[in-house]
Design a protein around this motif. Structure first.
Motif, PDB file in Angstrom:
ATOM      1  N   GLY A 266       0.811  -1.216   0.000  1.00  0.00           N
ATOM      2  CA  GLY A 266       0.000   0.000   0.000  1.00  0.00           C
ATOM      3  C   GLY A 266       0.835   1.253   0.000  1.00  0.00           C
ATOM      4  N   ALA A 267       2.139   1.089   0.236  1.00  0.00           N
ATOM      5  CA  ALA A 267       3.000   2.260   0.388  1.00  0.00           C
ATOM      6  C   ALA A 267       3.400   2.880  -0.943  1.00  0.00           C
ATOM      7  CB  ALA A 267       4.264   1.873   1.156  1.00  0.00           C
ATOM      8  N   ARG A 268       2.951   2.269  -2.070  1.00  0.00           N
ATOM      9  CA  ARG A 268       3.288   2.862  -3.355  1.00  0.00           C
ATOM     10  C   ARG A 268       2.670   4.258  -3.452  1.00  0.00           C
ATOM     11  NH1 ARG A 268       2.295   0.513  -9.448  1.00  0.00           N
ATOM     12  NH2 ARG A 268       0.255   1.416  -9.233  1.00  0.00           N
ATOM     13  N   GLU A 269       1.536   4.431  -2.856  1.00  0.00           N
ATOM     14  CA  GLU A 269       0.835   5.708  -2.912  1.00  0.00           C
ATOM     15  C   GLU A 269       0.723   6.290  -1.508  1.00  0.00           C
ATOM     16  OE1 GLU A 269      -0.280   6.689  -5.875  1.00  0.00           O
ATOM     17  OE2 GLU A 269       0.273   4.826  -6.857  1.00  0.00           O
ATOM     18  N   GLN A 270       0.782   7.598  -1.457  1.00  0.00           N
ATOM     19  CA  GLN A 270       0.431   8.239  -0.194  1.00  0.00           C
ATOM     20  C   GLN A 270      -1.082   8.173  -0.097  1.00  0.00           C
ATOM     21  OE1 GLN A 270       1.992  12.193  -0.115  1.00  0.00           O
ATOM     22  NE2 GLN A 270       4.055  11.459  -0.515  1.00  0.00           N
ATOM     23  N   SER A 271      -1.562   7.920   1.103  1.00  0.00           N
ATOM     24  CA  SER A 271      -2.987   7.688   1.249  1.00  0.00           C
ATOM     25  C   SER A 271      -3.743   8.992   1.441  1.00  0.00           C
ATOM     26  CB  SER A 271      -3.208   6.807   2.462  1.00  0.00           C
ATOM     27  OG  SER A 271      -2.692   7.484   3.595  1.00  0.00           O
ATOM     28  N   ASP A 272      -5.067   8.882   1.328  1.00  0.00           N
ATOM     29  CA  ASP A 272      -5.915  10.027   1.659  1.00  0.00           C
ATOM     30  C   ASP A 272      -5.690  10.417   3.114  1.00  0.00           C
ATOM     31  OD1 ASP A 272      -6.892  10.111  -0.854  1.00  0.00           O
ATOM     32  OD2 ASP A 272      -8.742   9.016  -0.399  1.00  0.00           O
ATOM     33  N   ALA A 273      -5.382   9.408   3.948  1.00  0.00           N
ATOM     34  CA  ALA A 273      -5.140   9.685   5.371  1.00  0.00           C
ATOM     35  C   ALA A 273      -3.951  10.631   5.529  1.00  0.00           C
ATOM     36  CB  ALA A 273      -4.882   8.385   6.126  1.00  0.00           C
ATOM     37  N   TRP A 274      -2.928  10.419   4.705  1.00  0.00           N
ATOM     38  CA  TRP A 274      -1.756  11.302   4.768  1.00  0.00           C
ATOM     39  C   TRP A 274      -2.153  12.732   4.400  1.00  0.00           C
ATOM     40  CZ3 TRP A 274       2.810  12.653   6.357  1.00  0.00           C
ATOM     41  CH2 TRP A 274       3.471  13.681   5.699  1.00  0.00           C
ATOM     42  N   ARG A 275      -2.917  12.840   3.302  1.00  0.00           N
ATOM     43  CA  ARG A 275      -3.294  14.182   2.839  1.00  0.00           C
ATOM     44  C   ARG A 275      -4.149  14.898   3.885  1.00  0.00           C
ATOM     45  NH1 ARG A 275      -1.615  12.469  -2.224  1.00  0.00           N
ATOM     46  NH2 ARG A 275      -2.868  10.659  -2.717  1.00  0.00           N
ATOM     47  N   LEU A 276      -5.020  14.141   4.515  1.00  0.00           N
ATOM     48  CA  LEU A 276      -5.867  14.724   5.572  1.00  0.00           C
ATOM     49  C   LEU A 276      -4.994  15.196   6.729  1.00  0.00           C
ATOM     50  CD1 LEU A 276      -8.941  15.014   5.966  1.00  0.00           C
ATOM     51  CD2 LEU A 276      -8.880  12.936   7.340  1.00  0.00           C
ATOM     52  N   TYR A 277      -4.040  14.360   7.108  1.00  0.00           N
ATOM     53  CA  TYR A 277      -3.132  14.717   8.210  1.00  0.00           C
ATOM     54  C   TYR A 277      -2.346  15.972   7.850  1.00  0.00           C
ATOM     55  CZ  TYR A 277       0.591  14.306  11.693  1.00  0.00           C
ATOM     56  OH  TYR A 277       1.476  14.564  12.705  1.00  0.00           O
ATOM     57  N   TYR A 278      -1.844  15.992   6.628  1.00  0.00           N
ATOM     58  CA  TYR A 278      -1.032  17.119   6.158  1.00  0.00           C
ATOM     59  C   TYR A 278      -1.836  18.423   6.235  1.00  0.00           C
ATOM     60  CZ  TYR A 278       2.192  19.669   3.122  1.00  0.00           C
ATOM     61  OH  TYR A 278       3.085  20.580   2.608  1.00  0.00           O
ATOM     62  N   GLU A 279      -3.077  18.339   5.774  1.00  0.00           N
ATOM     63  CA  GLU A 279      -3.920  19.539   5.758  1.00  0.00           C
ATOM     64  C   GLU A 279      -4.241  20.006   7.185  1.00  0.00           C
ATOM     65  OE1 GLU A 279      -6.511  19.212   2.357  1.00  0.00           O
ATOM     66  OE2 GLU A 279      -7.832  20.729   3.214  1.00  0.00           O
ATOM     67  N   ARG A 280      -4.528  19.048   8.044  1.00  0.00           N
ATOM     68  CA  ARG A 280      -4.810  19.403   9.452  1.00  0.00           C
ATOM     69  C   ARG A 280      -3.571  20.019  10.087  1.00  0.00           C
ATOM     70  NH1 ARG A 280      -5.874  14.202  11.831  1.00  0.00           N
ATOM     71  NH2 ARG A 280      -5.638  15.288  13.801  1.00  0.00           N
ATOM     72  N   PHE A 281      -2.411  19.488   9.733  1.00  0.00           N
ATOM     73  CA  PHE A 281      -1.159  19.992  10.294  1.00  0.00           C
ATOM     74  C   PHE A 281      -0.951  21.455   9.889  1.00  0.00           C
ATOM     75  CE2 PHE A 281       3.390  20.686  10.462  1.00  0.00           C
ATOM     76  CZ  PHE A 281       3.762  20.066  11.638  1.00  0.00           C
ATOM     77  N   VAL A 282      -1.112  21.743   8.592  1.00  0.00           N
ATOM     78  CA  VAL A 282      -0.897  23.116   8.119  1.00  0.00           C
ATOM     79  C   VAL A 282      -1.920  24.058   8.751  1.00  0.00           C
ATOM     80  CG1 VAL A 282      -0.945  24.620   6.076  1.00  0.00           C
ATOM     81  CG2 VAL A 282       0.198  22.404   5.963  1.00  0.00           C
ATOM     82  N   ARG A 283      -3.168  23.616   8.840  1.00  0.00           N
ATOM     83  CA  ARG A 283      -4.200  24.478   9.452  1.00  0.00           C
ATOM     84  C   ARG A 283      -3.878  24.748  10.928  1.00  0.00           C
ATOM     85  NH1 ARG A 283      -8.189  26.023   6.260  1.00  0.00           N
ATOM     86  NH2 ARG A 283      -8.754  24.738   4.459  1.00  0.00           N
ATOM     87  N   ARG A 284      -3.322  23.762  11.598  1.00  0.00           N
ATOM     88  CA  ARG A 284      -2.951  23.959  13.006  1.00  0.00           C
ATOM     89  C   ARG A 284      -1.794  24.964  13.124  1.00  0.00           C
ATOM     90  NH1 ARG A 284      -4.378  25.275  17.456  1.00  0.00           N
ATOM     91  NH2 ARG A 284      -3.306  24.433  19.282  1.00  0.00           N
ATOM     92  N   LEU A 285      -0.848  24.894  12.179  1.00  0.00           N
ATOM     93  CA  LEU A 285       0.241  25.884  12.184  1.00  0.00           C
ATOM     94  C   LEU A 285      -0.334  27.289  12.028  1.00  0.00           C
ATOM     95  CD1 LEU A 285       2.985  24.282   9.875  1.00  0.00           C
ATOM     96  CD2 LEU A 285       2.956  24.341  12.369  1.00  0.00           C
ATOM     97  N   ILE A 286      -1.311  27.433  11.148  1.00  0.00           N
ATOM     98  CA  ILE A 286      -1.930  28.750  10.921  1.00  0.00           C
ATOM     99  C   ILE A 286      -2.571  29.255  12.222  1.00  0.00           C
ATOM    100  CG2 ILE A 286      -3.858  29.901   9.728  1.00  0.00           C
ATOM    101  CD1 ILE A 286      -3.131  28.097   7.270  1.00  0.00           C
ATOM    102  N   GLU A 287      -3.280  28.367  12.902  1.00  0.00           N
ATOM    103  CA  GLU A 287      -3.919  28.766  14.176  1.00  0.00           C
ATOM    104  C   GLU A 287      -2.867  29.189  15.192  1.00  0.00           C
ATOM    105  OE1 GLU A 287      -7.702  25.670  13.911  1.00  0.00           O
ATOM    106  OE2 GLU A 287      -6.161  25.353  15.434  1.00  0.00           O
ATOM    107  N   ARG A 288      -1.829  28.382  15.303  1.00  0.00           N
ATOM    108  CA  ARG A 288      -0.812  28.677  16.325  1.00  0.00           C
ATOM    109  C   ARG A 288      -0.028  29.947  15.987  1.00  0.00           C
ATOM    110  NH1 ARG A 288       1.472  23.268  19.190  1.00  0.00           N
ATOM    111  NH2 ARG A 288       2.944  24.854  19.915  1.00  0.00           N
TER     112      ARG A 288
END
Lengths: 461, 81
Positions: A266-288
């Motif tokens: 499954g590691a051939r592709e980055q998962s939707d879970a990764w993209r969701l995590y990435y987006e949440r991470f960036v949004r959290r940086l914006i808040e902080r």
């Protein structure tokens, strides 16, 4: 755009605006008004008849988007493949601490020094990778000493900071040397992924604290490797960086190679879970960033992509550029003197998937293999890329396509490179048109602007 | 819930065929079909106004690509010189 009723229009120069379905109706029906044309011309998105300056400006804008690789001035050197750690996701790029035959020979060192002597550029950037390069401070010293003649020098030592000898600290004391390391999160996460026992983890964290106290955080960069299947708590990860005064975090998903990729299909592709995590991470940086404006936290790759939209040429990031010529302005020299076009090509070759070596440091690398790769190094003529709004900002990664699909002609929209960047640019344009002042504040800081403009994107028509 | 729209296309609309192809590529969640002189777009993820926007954006893209092909080639020819 990803949400709402607006469409994004981008010219070949990367200039953009958002518009309404009514404008698109007029465009498709060839009913644009004179006001529409004037607005387009003002934005540099249309060239009116007789506008010679507009035409030249357009060509200049297109040229600004294209990478013009200069002479070789960036070397990634692997003086040893040996390492004093055995991280869970490092399968092919290390040899045991005491294994013989995995360090540069005298001949290889001689060839590297000869290569340095032959470079005609005034500047040089050298990244020492491994293995663990600090196991051979003598080789690092020999290379660094040989670079004194360059007007502008930058050295980066990619190290696990497990051991800090006096000899290494003497090198680290140089103002033109930077330290790059990995920090996967809090002590427990870092220990699980990399250092193993508590003592070893404690030693790494103490050494990290030591070098930051000694040199300041500007000299040290760190990046976490994230397992998208069980990613760390976002605030915990950010806190681990903030605690050390580190403000840039380059989120890197595990990139399995060779046998590991077979073990994790499954590691051939980055998962939707990764993209969701990435987006949440960036949004959290914006808040902080909005809550505490005494410092600016950023996800490094997101900032690079943002700057590619507004400031073409601002970064020399060789992993995202177009065309992306190989073996021209930068190369990787492995522990045995073999030359690779990229570090991923090195790992791919070492894991036995496909030999992407393009030569060796003694005899050169300007051969047929490099030419073959470089004939396909642009996204300019790909039919899908030609239709993509993000083409002026995006890049090309032949090695990633070969690593994942075994070929370079896989349909672009189905490649992980394309999906990853479509997601990042979709997300970026959501934020560019977000009216929340907290969002504009962070984007402006990531663009290194002195102030915060009232809007970052135009809406026309 | 599935949403669908039907758009009449003129016989002279040369950009319609590639538009249909590329919508399938870029929006795999949208089902595109031809019904006589109309195109039908269907999706569970996008409502009618989004589907209309997807159609218009993709059609505009194809038209711009066709209109700008000569100009684009000329720009690259100048840059290569």
């Amino acid at each position: 755009m990803r949400t709402g009723e607006k469409a994004l229009c981008v010219s070949d120069t990367g200039r953009f605006f958002a518009t309404s379905p009514n404008f698109l109706d007029r465009l498709c029906g060839e009913n644009l008004t004179s006001e529409d044309w004037d607005l387009l011309a003002d934005q540099g998105c249309a060239i009116l008849d007789g506008d010679a300056l507009g035409a030249v400006s357009h060509i200049y804008g297109v040229a600004e988007r294209l990478t013009r690789a200069g002479a070789l001035d960036y070397l990634i050197l692997v003086p040893t493949l040996r390492c004093n750690l055995s991280c869970t996701y490092c399968q092919v790029s290390r040899a045991g601490l005491h294994q013989p035959g995995f360090d540069w020979s005298e001949e290889t060192l001689g060839s590297v020094l000869q290569l340095l002597d032959s470079l005609a550029t005034p500047r040089i950037k050298i990244e020492f990778q491994g293995g663990e390069p600090t196991l051979r401070p003598d080789l690092l010293r020999a290379v660094i000493d040989r670079c004194e003649r360059f007007e502008d020098r930058q050295f980066v030592v990619c190290t696990n900071l497990h051991e800090l000898s006096d000899e290494i600290l003497e090198l680290f004391d140089r103002a033109d040397l930077y330290i790059s390391t990995s920090l996967d999160g809090d002590a427990a996460t870092h220990g699980r992924n990399r250092t193993g026992g508590d003592a070893s983890t404690g030693q790494f964290l103490a050494n990290l604290r030591f070098v930051i106290e000694r040199y300041g955080p500007h000299k040290v960069s760190a990046l976490p490797t994230i397992d998208a299947a069980s990613p760390p708590d976002i605030d915990g990860l950010i806190d681990a960086y903030v605690e050390h005064g580190l403000e840039s975090i380059f989120l890197r998903p595990i990139n399995y190679q060779g046998f590991a990729r077979k073990r994790y299909p499954g590691a051939r592709e980055q998962s939707d879970a990764w993209r969701l995590y990435y987006e949440r991470f960036v949004r959290r940086l914006i808040e902080r960033n909005w809550q505490d404006r005494s410092r600016v936290l950023e996800e490094s790759y997101f900032s690079i992509c943002l700057r590619r939209i507004f400031q073409p040429g601002a970064d020399r990031h060789v992993d995202l550029r177009n065309p992306n010529p190989m073996g021209v302005d930068y190369i990787v020299v492995d522990h045995d003197g073999t030359v690779f076009p990229t570090d991923e090509a090195r790992m791919l070759s070492r894991s036995g998937v496909v030999d992407l070596s393009i030569g060796d440091v003694a005899n050169g690398w300007a051969g047929e293999k490099r030419e073959l790769l470089n004939r396909h190094a642009t996204n300019q003529f790909d039919p899908a890329c030609q239709r993509c709004a993000y083409q002026p900002y995006c890049g090309r990664d032949l090695v990633d396509d070969i690593a994942r699909y075994g070929r370079i002609d896989f349909p672009k929209p189905e490649t992980e490179f394309c999906r990853r960047h479509l997601h990042i640019f979709d997300f970026l344009f959501d934020l560019i048109y977000d009216e929340d002042p907290a969002v504009r504040y962070s984007l402006s800081r990531w663009l290194r602007l002195a102030g915060t403009p009232p809007a970052l994107g135009e809406i026309l028509g | 819930m599935a949403y669908a729209i039907r758009i009449e296309i003129g016989e002279s609309e040369a950009a319609a065929a590639p538009t249909i192809d590329w919508i399938s590529t870029f929006y795999p969640e949208v089902i595109v079909g031809v019904e006589g002189s109309a195109v039908r777009l269907e999706s569970e993820d996008h409502d009618e106004s989004r589907l209309r926007l997807i159609w218009l954006t993709s059609l505009a893209n194809e038209r711009l690509l066709a209109w700008g092909a000569t100009e684009r080639a000329a720009v690259f020819a100048k840059l290569i010189q």
